[in-house]
Design a protein around this motif. Structure first.
Motif, short mmCIF file in Angstrom:
data_model
loop_
_atom_site.label_atom_id
_atom_site.label_comp_id
_atom_site.label_asym_id
_atom_site.label_seq_id
_atom_site.Cartn_x
_atom_site.Cartn_y
_atom_site.Cartn_z
N UNK A 168 18.94 29.00 -10.88
CA UNK A 168 19.91 28.49 -11.85
C UNK A 168 20.87 27.50 -11.16
N UNK A 169 21.24 27.83 -9.91
CA UNK A 169 22.12 26.92 -9.16
C UNK A 169 21.46 25.54 -9.01
N UNK A 170 20.18 25.55 -8.67
CA UNK A 170 19.46 24.30 -8.46
C UNK A 170 19.35 23.49 -9.74
N UNK A 171 19.06 24.19 -10.83
CA UNK A 171 18.94 23.51 -12.12
C UNK A 171 20.28 22.89 -12.51
N UNK A 172 21.35 23.66 -12.35
CA UNK A 172 22.68 23.18 -12.76
C UNK A 172 23.14 22.01 -11.90
N UNK A 173 22.92 22.13 -10.58
CA UNK A 173 23.36 21.05 -9.70
C UNK A 173 22.61 19.77 -10.01
N UNK A 174 21.33 19.90 -10.28
CA UNK A 174 20.53 18.71 -10.62
C UNK A 174 21.02 18.08 -11.91
N UNK A 175 21.28 18.93 -12.91
CA UNK A 175 21.76 18.42 -14.19
C UNK A 175 23.13 17.76 -14.06
N UNK A 176 24.00 18.39 -13.25
CA UNK A 176 25.37 17.88 -13.12
C UNK A 176 25.38 16.44 -12.64
N UNK A 185 36.72 19.19 -14.89
CA UNK A 185 36.28 20.48 -14.34
C UNK A 185 35.45 20.33 -13.07
N UNK A 186 35.61 21.33 -12.19
CA UNK A 186 34.82 21.35 -10.96
C UNK A 186 33.40 21.81 -11.29
N UNK A 187 32.49 21.61 -10.34
CA UNK A 187 31.14 22.10 -10.54
C UNK A 187 31.08 23.61 -10.33
N UNK A 188 31.84 24.11 -9.33
CA UNK A 188 31.84 25.56 -9.07
C UNK A 188 33.24 26.14 -9.13
N UNK A 189 33.33 27.27 -9.79
CA UNK A 189 34.56 28.06 -9.78
C UNK A 189 34.22 29.43 -9.20
N UNK A 190 35.06 29.92 -8.29
CA UNK A 190 34.84 31.25 -7.74
C UNK A 190 35.86 32.21 -8.35
N UNK A 191 35.37 33.32 -8.88
CA UNK A 191 36.28 34.23 -9.57
C UNK A 191 36.96 35.19 -8.61
N UNK A 237 23.15 14.10 -13.13
CA UNK A 237 22.76 13.18 -14.21
C UNK A 237 23.80 13.14 -15.33
N UNK A 238 24.27 14.33 -15.70
CA UNK A 238 25.06 14.41 -16.93
C UNK A 238 26.45 13.81 -16.82
N UNK A 239 26.93 13.61 -15.58
CA UNK A 239 28.23 12.94 -15.47
C UNK A 239 28.16 11.54 -16.09
N UNK A 240 26.95 10.96 -16.14
CA UNK A 240 26.79 9.64 -16.75
C UNK A 240 26.88 9.70 -18.28
N UNK A 241 26.91 10.93 -18.81
CA UNK A 241 27.03 11.12 -20.26
C UNK A 241 28.35 11.79 -20.62
N UNK A 242 29.25 11.88 -19.62
CA UNK A 242 30.53 12.55 -19.84
C UNK A 242 30.34 14.02 -20.21
N UNK A 243 29.30 14.61 -19.66
CA UNK A 243 29.06 16.04 -19.86
C UNK A 243 29.28 16.73 -18.51
N UNK A 244 30.19 17.71 -18.52
CA UNK A 244 30.50 18.42 -17.27
C UNK A 244 29.75 19.73 -17.20
N UNK A 245 29.09 19.95 -16.08
CA UNK A 245 28.40 21.22 -15.86
C UNK A 245 29.23 22.03 -14.86
N UNK A 246 29.51 23.28 -15.19
CA UNK A 246 30.27 24.14 -14.26
C UNK A 246 29.64 25.52 -14.16
N UNK A 247 29.60 26.01 -12.94
CA UNK A 247 29.15 27.39 -12.70
C UNK A 247 30.38 28.25 -12.44
#
Ligand code: NAD
Length: 289
Positions: free
Chosen positions: A160-168, A249-255, A170-180
């Motif tokens: 899931x980390x790999x999928x999200x990082x890869x998407x993040x 938003x950041x890509x990763x947040x640690x709880x 690309x998606x910044x070019x669409x103003x879509x933020x991916x965060x884990x």
């Protein structure tokens, strides 16, 4: 206009708490589509949001492994828009690898990995077309470093980390933020819902005694970690809100910082031996005779 949010896995745990928090926002900022695989389990959520206006919450059936159910939910979003997608549904699998069946391993990968990817995939075209959006994914310390007896669970969460990082990227070019939102142990139904090989299980009869004694230690460690160090879902929800409310938003947040030494070690000690030794010591050495 309300911010339209869809959350997966809302019958319990983190998904339920996040749905309740957003649907009961004092400013009524959000319209929450709280989805769950089995609608028979919606009472708990309904109980928590008692008295709320219907305009902030809709509960819909959605199994992340069933594409048709995702499409049906997409069709039922009256706003015809999704601002925030929260991929949260997930299950655990615990036990010696030798006894895991192909079916149980497939099931975990199907829910945690393909379920997450398929959900994102379904909403991606409209988010891209909107030119804005957020995708939040419940991540796990098991997606950042290994845990013994959790090989397939960790594999699914690493993936899931790999999928999200890869998407993040690309998606910044669409103003879509991916965060884990990276969680350590959290007080939820996770331990009840996970597929776990119990110590008395007949499948363990074929397993060697050394593995069994280590598994016993692992289970004790796991119990004590969940009893002593687990966070409450409210703490996790706060971190989700940080990500939701941040303009950038950041890509990763640690709880929590409980497990962070291991994450740190992956960077400072890239050959991995120290991380593996330290994890083994933490889990197995306490009662070593
Ligand atoms: P939980 O078991 O209470 O919640 C998980 C939810 O996912 C449940 O409501 C379950 O019904 C749902 N679900 C399972 N399969 C599904 C499917 N096919 N379709 C739709 N929904 C499905 O546990 P939780 O702790 O709230 O788990 C939420 C997420 O947090 C999971 O992805 C889990 O891996 C992650 N996580 C949990 C912990 C923890 O210690 N609890 C730690 C790190 C990460």
């Amino acid at each position: 206009d309300k911010t339209v949010v869809l959350i997966t896995g809302c019958s319990s745990g983190i998904g339920l708490s996040l749905a309740v928090r957003l649907a009961s926002d004092p400013d009524r900022t959000y319209k929450v589509y709280a989805t769950m695989r089995n609608l028979d389990k919606k009472e708990r959520l309904l109980e928590c949001v008692k008295g709320l206006h219907k305009e902030t919450l809709d509960i819909l059936q959605m199994d992340v492994t069933d594409r048709q159910s995702i499409l049906t939910v997409r069709g039922r979003i009256v706003e015809k828009r999704l601002d925030i997608l929260v991929c949260n549904a997930g299950v655990g699998l615990m036990g010696p690898l030798e006894v895991q069946t192909l079916d149980s391993m497939r099931r975990i990968l199907e829910v945690n990995l393909l379920g997450t990817i398929q959900t994102i995939q379904t909403f991606l075209p409209e988010m891209k077309a909107q030119g804005q959006g957020r995708i939040l994914v419940t991540g796990s310390s098991g997606g950042l470093h290994g845990f013994p007896f959790n090989e397939v669970y960790c594999a699914s969460k690493f993936a899931v980390e790999g999928a999200c990082e890869s998407l993040a990227i690309l998606l910044q070019h669409f103003n879509i933020h991916v965060s884990l939102i990276e969680c350590g142990p959290v007080n939820t139904d996770f331990l009840v819902n996970l597929q776990k090989v119990e110590l008395g299980d007949t499948s363990l009869q074929e397993v060697d005694s050394h593995t069994l004694s280590l598994y016993e230690k692992y289970l004790q460690h796991c119990d004590s970690i969940f009893q002593n160090a687990a966070q409450d879902t409210e703490d996790i929800v706060k971190v989700f809100l940080d990500a939701i409310q941040s303009p950038t938003p950041a890509f990763r947040y640690f709880t929590s910082s409980v497990m962070s030494p291991f994450t740190q070690m992956k960077i400072t000690e890239p050959d991995g031996s120290q991380c593996i030794r330290a994890m083994s010591e933490l889990i197995f050495s306490a009662e070593e005779q």
